[in-house]
Design an enzyme around this catalytic site. Structure first.
Site, mmCIF file in Angstrom:
data_model
loop_
_atom_site.group_PDB
_atom_site.id
_atom_site.type_symbol
_atom_site.label_atom_id
_atom_site.label_comp_id
_atom_site.label_asym_id
_atom_site.label_seq_id
_atom_site.Cartn_x
_atom_site.Cartn_y
_atom_site.Cartn_z
ATOM 1 N N TYR A 137 53.107 -110.774 78.957
ATOM 2 C CA TYR A 137 54.277 -109.903 79.039
ATOM 3 C C TYR A 137 54.366 -109.177 80.380
ATOM 4 C CZ TYR A 137 55.548 -110.438 74.101
ATOM 5 O OH TYR A 137 55.969 -110.930 72.887
ATOM 6 N N LYS A 188 41.026 -116.823 72.426
ATOM 7 C CA LYS A 188 40.993 -118.278 72.624
ATOM 8 C C LYS A 188 39.976 -118.567 73.734
ATOM 9 C CE LYS A 188 42.652 -122.388 71.616
ATOM 10 N NZ LYS A 188 42.492 -123.036 70.299
ATOM 11 N N ASP A 221 44.059 -119.620 66.605
ATOM 12 C CA ASP A 221 44.568 -120.652 65.692
ATOM 13 C C ASP A 221 43.862 -120.560 64.340
ATOM 14 O OD1 ASP A 221 42.306 -121.440 67.120
ATOM 15 O OD2 ASP A 221 42.896 -123.548 67.282
ATOM 16 N N ASP A 245 51.844 -110.644 69.234
ATOM 17 C CA ASP A 245 53.248 -110.826 68.861
ATOM 18 C C ASP A 245 53.356 -111.905 67.779
ATOM 19 O OD1 ASP A 245 56.103 -110.660 69.040
ATOM 20 O OD2 ASP A 245 56.057 -112.518 70.192
ATOM 21 N N ASP A 249 53.957 -111.566 63.174
ATOM 22 C CA ASP A 249 55.046 -112.121 62.362
ATOM 23 C C ASP A 249 54.465 -112.902 61.181
ATOM 24 O OD1 ASP A 249 57.026 -111.059 64.075
ATOM 25 O OD2 ASP A 249 58.273 -112.857 63.847
HETATM 26 C C1 IPM Z 1 58.149 -107.498 68.935
HETATM 27 C C2 IPM Z 1 59.312 -108.270 69.448
HETATM 28 C C3 IPM Z 1 59.387 -108.100 70.964
HETATM 29 C C4 IPM Z 1 58.099 -108.633 71.567
HETATM 30 C C5 IPM Z 1 60.607 -108.766 71.613
HETATM 31 C C6 IPM Z 1 61.896 -108.365 70.964
HETATM 32 C C7 IPM Z 1 60.643 -108.507 73.108
HETATM 33 O O1 IPM Z 1 59.222 -109.609 69.105
HETATM 34 O O2 IPM Z 1 58.141 -106.262 69.081
HETATM 35 O O3 IPM Z 1 57.231 -108.100 68.356
HETATM 36 O O4 IPM Z 1 57.991 -109.821 71.861
HETATM 37 O O5 IPM Z 1 57.182 -107.837 71.730
HETATM 38 MN MN MN Z 2 57.558 -110.063 67.786
#
Ligand code: IPM
Ligand code: MN
Length: 359
Positions: A137, A188, A221, A245, A249
């Site tokens: 990032y 990793k 992984d 990130d 999710d």
């Molecule tokens: C998160 C989101 C952000 C990230 C995006 C929207 C830039 O996915 O906060 O996880 O990648 O950090």
């Molecule tokens: Mn995210």
């Protein structure tokens, strides 16, 4: 009586609706637990950008930076090219306010029907500490021969010892404060031999100062596989920005979805930002179908960091209880509306003696 000045950023899409429910719960918590909140509203997001071409001005940063905390909805707009608002608002806010930790709790509350039929609620209770200031990032890299058939795009992962160490220390402190006292480094090392060499060395060094915290290592992984097959092995996970990130999710999915996934962008010495991690939920704005529990949970995290621990516990347990009472946590499948979910949480926070009885 303590009083907190909160920068409120409803943002785009379903942001305003879920932030509204979070504030409803905060108001009740303030009443019961004897503190005051004062909101400073900031308009950030797509509408303002389209109107003024502004994303995040110096004055905005000034206002955010002088608050005690930031309560954030979401940004993203169908008429704004992808990336603009994310980069110029979210990522810039993290950088400018030095919110170098992204903390994401993952819990499967009793009664919640998650997607994993063989995983029990007691198996899913961990926290991900995501490095929030650099890695992939950092925005470093280059094109060579752009547009030609020989084009090469390089995107660099930046890992400074300073940032890696402060992140790992935060994770050790957190793990040391939890009953299981276990910290997993997720990386990793077998392929990314520069970045993860540094991370591993720093992890080893810092771990010597925390003999009471048990440690382990998982390749990212394998961590994904285990999160689905055996999530009970995790207590606190520390990882870099990109892996964090992605795995958060996945982690959101195993706790029932983005409807209940909260997160905090933390500057331990400054102003932190609290948000539902699910984004703007395009198509659900104005429908009353979106789940506000992630935003309410984020408000609970905010209370904890502000030092209102008892109120934070009350909000967290009310969120868990209401989550368990819904047929699904997914938008449109909750059986009741956004505001009704907020009302249920608020009434449990208002009258904690009701907790434990069916809503
Ligand atoms: C998160 C989101 C952000 C990230 C995006 C929207 C830039 O996915 O906060 O996880 O990648 O950090
Ligand atoms: Mn995210």
């Amino acid at each position: 009586m303590s009083s907190y000045s909160i920068a409120r950023v409803p943002g785009d899409g379903t942001g305003p609706e879920v932030v509204g429910e979070a504030v409803k719960v905060l108001d009740v918590a303030a009443e019961v637990h004897d503190f005051e909140t004062e909101y400073n509203d900031l308009e950030l997001g797509g509408e303002r950008y389209l109107r003024t071409n502004e994303t995040l001005t110096g004055a905005d940063l000034q206002a955010l930076g002088s608050a005690d905390a930031i309560l954030f909805g979401a940004v993203g707009h169908p008429q704004v090219p992808p990336g603009v608002l994310e980069q110029d608002i979210l990522l810039r806010m993290r950088r400018e306010l030095d919110q170098f930790i992204n903390l994401r709790p993952v819990k499967l509350h009793p009664g919640v029907k998650g997607p994993l039929r063989y995983v029990r609620p007691e198996d899913v209770d961990f926290m991900v500490v995501r490095e929030n200031s650099e890695g992939l990032y950092a925005g470093q890299g280059e094109f060579t021969a752009k547009g030609s058939p020989f084009e090469v795009a390089v995107q660099q992962s930046v890992n400074s010892r300073f940032a890696v160490e402060r992140c790992i220390r935060y994770a050790f402190d957190l793990a040391g404060s939890r009953p299981r006292r276990h910290l997993t480094l997720c990386g990793k090392t077998n392929v990314l031999t520069y970045a993860w060499d540094l991370w591993s060395r720093v992890f080893q060094e810092v771990s010597a100062e925390y003999p009471h915290v048990e440690t382990s290592y998982a390749h990212v992984d394998a961590a994904c596989l285990w999160m689905v097959e055996d999530p009970g092995r995790f207590d606190v996970i520390v990882t870099d920005n990109m892996f964090g990130d992605i795995i958060t999710d996945l982690a959101a999915a195993i706790q029932g979805g983005l409807g209940i996934a909260s997160g905090a962008n933390i500057n331990p010495n400054g102003v932190s930002m609290f948000e539902p991690i699910g984004g703007t939920a395009p198509g659900f704005e104005g429908t009353g179908l979106i789940n506000p529990l992630a935003a309410i949970g984020a408000a609970g995290m905010m209370l904890r960091i502000l030092g209102e621990v008892v109120a934070a516990d009350a909000v967290e347990s009310a969120v868990g209880e209401v989550a368990g009472s819904l047929p699904s946590l997914r938008a449109g499948e909750m059986g009741i509306s956004t505001t009704e979910v907020g009302d249920r949480v608020a009434s449990l926070v208002a009258e904690p003696e009701k907790a434990g009885t069916p809503a």
